[in-house]
Design a protein around this motif. Structure first.
Motif, PDB file in Angstrom:
ATOM      1  N   ARG A 227       0.850  -1.305  -0.047  1.00  0.00           N
ATOM      2  CA  ARG A 227      -0.191   0.003  -0.136  1.00  0.00           C
ATOM      3  C   ARG A 227       0.844   1.118   0.015  1.00  0.00           C
ATOM      4  NH1 ARG A 227      -2.618   3.726   3.478  1.00  0.00           N
ATOM      5  NH2 ARG A 227      -1.660   3.082   5.375  1.00  0.00           N
ATOM      6  N   VAL A 228       0.387   2.426  -0.637  1.00  0.00           N
ATOM      7  CA  VAL A 228       1.084   3.497  -0.570  1.00  0.00           C
ATOM      8  C   VAL A 228       0.397   4.357   0.344  1.00  0.00           C
ATOM      9  CG1 VAL A 228       1.531   5.781  -1.778  1.00  0.00           C
ATOM     10  CG2 VAL A 228       1.607   3.601  -2.984  1.00  0.00           C
ATOM     11  N   ASP A 229       1.157   4.788   1.275  1.00  0.00           N
ATOM     12  CA  ASP A 229       0.580   5.617   2.725  1.00  0.00           C
ATOM     13  C   ASP A 229      -0.248   6.988   2.138  1.00  0.00           C
ATOM     14  OD1 ASP A 229       0.774   3.476   4.370  1.00  0.00           O
ATOM     15  OD2 ASP A 229       2.605   4.314   5.311  1.00  0.00           O
ATOM     16  N   GLY A 230       0.854   7.647   1.364  1.00  0.00           N
ATOM     17  CA  GLY A 230       0.477   8.943   1.106  1.00  0.00           C
ATOM     18  C   GLY A 230       0.738  10.029   1.831  1.00  0.00           C
ATOM     19  N   ALA A 231       0.190  10.231   3.017  1.00  0.00           N
ATOM     20  CA  ALA A 231       0.612  11.178   4.024  1.00  0.00           C
ATOM     21  C   ALA A 231       1.585  10.775   4.870  1.00  0.00           C
ATOM     22  CB  ALA A 231      -0.666  11.759   4.643  1.00  0.00           C
ATOM     23  N   PRO A 232       2.561  11.356   5.524  1.00  0.00           N
ATOM     24  CA  PRO A 232       3.639  10.846   6.544  1.00  0.00           C
ATOM     25  C   PRO A 232       2.806  10.708   7.876  1.00  0.00           C
ATOM     26  CG  PRO A 232       3.852  13.287   6.071  1.00  0.00           C
ATOM     27  CD  PRO A 232       2.681  12.787   5.114  1.00  0.00           C
TER      28      PRO A 232
ATOM     29  N   ASP B 171       1.349   8.428  11.136  1.00  0.00           N
ATOM     30  CA  ASP B 171       1.379   7.073  11.656  1.00  0.00           C
ATOM     31  C   ASP B 171       3.050   6.374  11.376  1.00  0.00           C
ATOM     32  OD1 ASP B 171      -1.165   6.826  12.759  1.00  0.00           O
ATOM     33  OD2 ASP B 171      -2.044   6.300  10.721  1.00  0.00           O
ATOM     34  N   ARG B 172       3.690   7.352  10.990  1.00  0.00           N
ATOM     35  CA  ARG B 172       5.165   6.688  11.088  1.00  0.00           C
ATOM     36  C   ARG B 172       5.854   7.363  12.253  1.00  0.00           C
ATOM     37  NH1 ARG B 172       6.885   4.029   6.628  1.00  0.00           N
ATOM     38  NH2 ARG B 172       5.989   4.264   4.598  1.00  0.00           N
TER      39      ARG B 172
ATOM     40  N   PHE C 111       9.008   9.328  11.719  1.00  0.00           N
ATOM     41  CA  PHE C 111       8.298  10.761  11.687  1.00  0.00           C
ATOM     42  C   PHE C 111       8.073  11.604  12.879  1.00  0.00           C
ATOM     43  CE2 PHE C 111       8.245  12.506   7.275  1.00  0.00           C
ATOM     44  CZ  PHE C 111       8.366  11.062   6.625  1.00  0.00           C
TER      45      PHE C 111
ATOM     46  N   ILE D 143      15.910   9.583   7.613  1.00  0.00           N
ATOM     47  CA  ILE D 143      14.761   9.475   6.716  1.00  0.00           C
ATOM     48  C   ILE D 143      15.147  10.267   5.552  1.00  0.00           C
ATOM     49  CG2 ILE D 143      12.564  10.793   6.700  1.00  0.00           C
ATOM     50  CD1 ILE D 143      11.983   9.734   9.602  1.00  0.00           C
TER      51      ILE D 143
ATOM     52  N   MET E 174       3.960  12.798  -0.689  1.00  0.00           N
ATOM     53  CA  MET E 174       3.474  12.075   0.298  1.00  0.00           C
ATOM     54  C   MET E 174       1.999  12.544   0.515  1.00  0.00           C
ATOM     55  SD  MET E 174       6.677  10.950   2.554  1.00  0.00           S
ATOM     56  CE  MET E 174       5.527   9.642   3.836  1.00  0.00           C
ATOM     57  N   HIS E 175       2.100  14.060   0.824  1.00  0.00           N
ATOM     58  CA  HIS E 175       0.604  14.672   1.072  1.00  0.00           C
ATOM     59  C   HIS E 175      -0.257  14.832  -0.175  1.00  0.00           C
ATOM     60  CE1 HIS E 175       1.603  16.258   5.159  1.00  0.00           C
ATOM     61  NE2 HIS E 175       3.196  16.613   4.616  1.00  0.00           N
TER      62      HIS E 175
ATOM     63  N   GLY F 244      -0.241  12.590  -2.083  1.00  0.00           N
ATOM     64  CA  GLY F 244      -0.844  11.188  -2.232  1.00  0.00           C
ATOM     65  C   GLY F 244      -2.376  10.858  -1.839  1.00  0.00           C
ATOM     66  N   THR F 245      -2.809  11.779  -0.562  1.00  0.00           N
ATOM     67  CA  THR F 245      -4.125  11.703  -0.175  1.00  0.00           C
ATOM     68  C   THR F 245      -5.088  12.374  -0.897  1.00  0.00           C
ATOM     69  OG1 THR F 245      -3.737  13.658   1.071  1.00  0.00           O
ATOM     70  CG2 THR F 245      -3.022  11.452   2.169  1.00  0.00           C
TER      71      THR F 245
ATOM     72  N   LEU G 102       5.919   7.967  -5.405  1.00  0.00           N
ATOM     73  CA  LEU G 102       5.584   7.825  -4.321  1.00  0.00           C
ATOM     74  C   LEU G 102       5.555   6.526  -3.501  1.00  0.00           C
ATOM     75  CD1 LEU G 102       4.475   8.978  -1.732  1.00  0.00           C
ATOM     76  CD2 LEU G 102       2.152   8.767  -2.652  1.00  0.00           C
ATOM     77  N   ARG G 103       5.474   5.370  -4.656  1.00  0.00           N
ATOM     78  CA  ARG G 103       5.285   4.001  -3.976  1.00  0.00           C
ATOM     79  C   ARG G 103       6.953   3.525  -3.656  1.00  0.00           C
ATOM     80  NH1 ARG G 103       0.785   1.840  -6.675  1.00  0.00           N
ATOM     81  NH2 ARG G 103       1.781   2.799  -8.810  1.00  0.00           N
TER      82      ARG G 103
ATOM     83  N   ASP H 110       7.755   5.251  -0.312  1.00  0.00           N
ATOM     84  CA  ASP H 110       7.074   4.636   0.711  1.00  0.00           C
ATOM     85  C   ASP H 110       7.681   3.497   1.088  1.00  0.00           C
ATOM     86  OD1 ASP H 110       4.631   4.904   2.207  1.00  0.00           O
ATOM     87  OD2 ASP H 110       4.066   2.965   1.700  1.00  0.00           O
TER      88      ASP H 110
ATOM     89  N   GLU I 225      12.633   2.745   8.659  1.00  0.00           N
ATOM     90  CA  GLU I 225      12.028   2.261   9.803  1.00  0.00           C
ATOM     91  C   GLU I 225      12.509   0.955  10.333  1.00  0.00           C
ATOM     92  OE1 GLU I 225       7.808   3.619   9.800  1.00  0.00           O
ATOM     93  OE2 GLU I 225       8.551   5.782  10.409  1.00  0.00           O
TER      94      GLU I 225
ATOM     95  N   ARG J 277       5.897   4.949  21.097  1.00  0.00           N
ATOM     96  CA  ARG J 277       5.021   5.987  20.554  1.00  0.00           C
ATOM     97  C   ARG J 277       4.335   6.731  21.583  1.00  0.00           C
ATOM     98  NH1 ARG J 277       2.473   6.169  15.624  1.00  0.00           N
ATOM     99  NH2 ARG J 277       3.651   4.572  14.803  1.00  0.00           N
TER     100      ARG J 277
END
Lengths: 152, 152
Positions: free
Chosen positions: A5-10, A12-13, A16, B29, B47-48, B50-51, B107-108, B111, B118, B134
DNA sequence: TATTGTTATACTCTATAACTATA
DNA sequence: TATAGTTATAGAGTATAACAATA
């Protein structure tokens, strides 16, 4: 060809999150250093000088700044009477840098400003939590930081 | 006039440790983003994007960069065919920015590079440790970051 | 008049190389 | 020749203000 899957936004990492909290903490510390009336880099320099006299070369290693940048920092500290340079008689190429009394007084202010900042930052932590956080931060594999950015 | 010790060196301060690990993580990163062939800021922008499509104003808020800086970023992404701008018919002042197919492919790669980074950074952590870290990072009182540096 | 995106400008940091004086 | 400190210069990054088009 399912997953990946491509997360899209940073979001939940954890990486980060750690980077952001670290930067925010750094900003809080810079703020605390700044309100003592010293530029953060001068405060940091005083902190290292607080352990005793050192050569500029050793100091630039501690601060992780280029020797040429340290020159300006020490010029300013010296003109403010917070540190002093003198030639090393044993090797006249070297400057021995030492903190002054005024510098030590300034350092005390820096130190208590940092104490206050850390109290605020970690107010929600018990003693045990603090120890736990310290332990975990030591686990982060910082050794794997060797890459640098390429160009677009 | 007893206590109130002057630490001298910035050792043993949890705040510094957090700031340093955060910076090292950030560097790791940035390295991971960089090796995808994108400048980190372009990767973050993708990444942004991507949403879903957003206006430049909204995007500059997400990225926390000035709108004037975003212009250059988007010019470069657009000339590389990774994103597109089009006027918003509803409000012709606005540009709607959208990721392209090529951008999604890039983007993939970003990701999976982040996943790898990580994995390395947190290799020593169990699932439970990860959750614990976390949680603790969320406790850090970042709200108290409002001060800024004064001058020397 | 306010807002969106853009351009132009200036300022801070940092990285680098060249220079001096000593060794 | 190599090292410690210094100076000078160039580059990246960022912050700011002014501007054109649109609301």
């Amino acid at each position: 060809m399912a997953a990946e899957r491509v997360d899209g936004a940073p979001t939940d990492r954890l990486g980060f999150l750690l980077a952001w909290r670290g930067e925010a903490t750094s900003a809080r510390i810079r703020g605390a250093l700044g309100v003592t009336g010293l530029h953060p880099r001068h405060a940091m320099t005083l902190m290292h000088l607080g352990t005793g006299p050192v050569s500029q070369r050793a100091l630039s290693d501690m601060l992780e700044v280029d020797p040429s940048q340290l020159v300006a920092i020490l010029n300013e500290l010296e003109s403010d009477g917070l540190a002093e340079r003198r030639r090393d008689p044993a090797d006249r190429r070297r400057h021995i840098v030492e903190i002054t009394e005024a510098g030590t007084a300034a350092l005390r202010k820096v130190d208590s400003a940092l104490n206050e900042a850390e109290r605020e930052l970690f107010a929600a932590f018990s003693e045990r939590d603090l120890a736990s956080l310290r332990t975990m931060l030591d686990w982060v594999d910082v050794a794997s930081v060797q890459h640098e950015c390429s160009e677009d």
